[in-house]
Enzyme design. Sequence first.
Site, PDB file in Angstrom:
ATOM      1  CE  LYS A  61      -2.335  -0.159   3.541  1.00 45.85           C
ATOM      2  NZ  LYS A  61      -2.889   0.259   4.777  1.00 45.85           N
TER       3      LYS A  61
ATOM      4  NE  ARG B 150      -5.585   2.322  11.221  1.00 50.18           N
ATOM      5  CZ  ARG B 150      -4.649   1.651  10.558  1.00 50.18           C
ATOM      6  NH1 ARG B 150      -4.946   0.507   9.982  1.00 50.18           N
ATOM      7  NH2 ARG B 150      -3.426   2.109  10.487  1.00 50.18           N
TER       8      ARG B 150
ATOM      9  NE  ARG C  48       8.238  -6.709   6.100  1.00 55.72           N
ATOM     10  CZ  ARG C  48       7.201  -5.958   6.472  1.00 55.72           C
ATOM     11  NH1 ARG C  48       6.612  -5.179   5.609  1.00 55.72           N
ATOM     12  NH2 ARG C  48       6.749  -6.023   7.688  1.00 55.72           N
TER      13      ARG C  48
ATOM     14  NE  ARG D 158       8.317  -5.428  10.807  1.00 50.77           N
ATOM     15  CZ  ARG D 158       7.225  -4.713  10.609  1.00 50.77           C
ATOM     16  NH1 ARG D 158       7.259  -3.676   9.822  1.00 50.77           N
ATOM     17  NH2 ARG D 158       6.081  -5.037  11.183  1.00 50.77           N
TER      18      ARG D 158
ATOM     19  NE  ARG E 214       1.182  -7.819  10.854  1.00 53.27           N
ATOM     20  CZ  ARG E 214       2.509  -7.994  10.946  1.00 53.27           C
ATOM     21  NH1 ARG E 214       3.144  -7.717  12.058  1.00 53.27           N
ATOM     22  NH2 ARG E 214       3.204  -8.436   9.920  1.00 53.27           N
TER      23      ARG E 214
END
Length: 218
Positions: A13, A88, A127, A156, A167
């Site tokens: 995004k 949101r 990632r 991460r 999530r």
Amino acid sequence: MYIVLLGPPGSGKGTQAEVLSKAFDIGHLSTGDLLRDILENKDHPLYPKVQVIKEGRLVSDEVVNQVVEDGLDKPKFKNGAIFDGYPRTPAQAAALDRMLAAQGQKIDVVIDLDVTRDVLIYRLLGRLVCPRCKRIFHKRYGLTECPDCRIELVRRGDDNEETILKRFEEYKDKTAVLQDYYKNSPAVYIRLEISDASRTAEDVQEEITERLRQHDVI
Ligand SMILES: [Zn+2]
């Protein structure tokens, strides 16, 4: 032009928002950035209401709406905005509609980046982040250190499959009502299914441009 971008964490995004912001010469409005700016300025009138973030609490809808309304006064939004991370909830979306209506404006387009579970997991698990400049790389490129900072890339801590799926499920639950809100609004609704992990940001951007043309938005 006012665009709302929807998509789960890891959908790309932020990248698409940057690209579209340049293409249409409109500001990229990220509530995360606006909140960080306020937290760095103790004299900001909204500082007392925003600093609850430091205690790990969420900022209320009312305050977020205020932050966005103030933010939209910045010169970079004079031609419009692309919203990333906001709204949101349908309540925030309704507040945004009212703010824009007061300026004689409206949300023109909603772009929904519908990324499948498998693509998200592939992207997020691979990632690697530079601890210094925070640039993100994917391990398929084979880098072990940041080409600029020359320090080792790390994963991460919250990028594990369980957290990613959690999530993702939370995102889907919360966003369904927002998707309905916009599907029932006058805005052009563009849904892009991203089910192939090898698709690049450029591919996605080309498809967005193509779909905007089909809808006579550009
Ligand atoms: Zn770096």
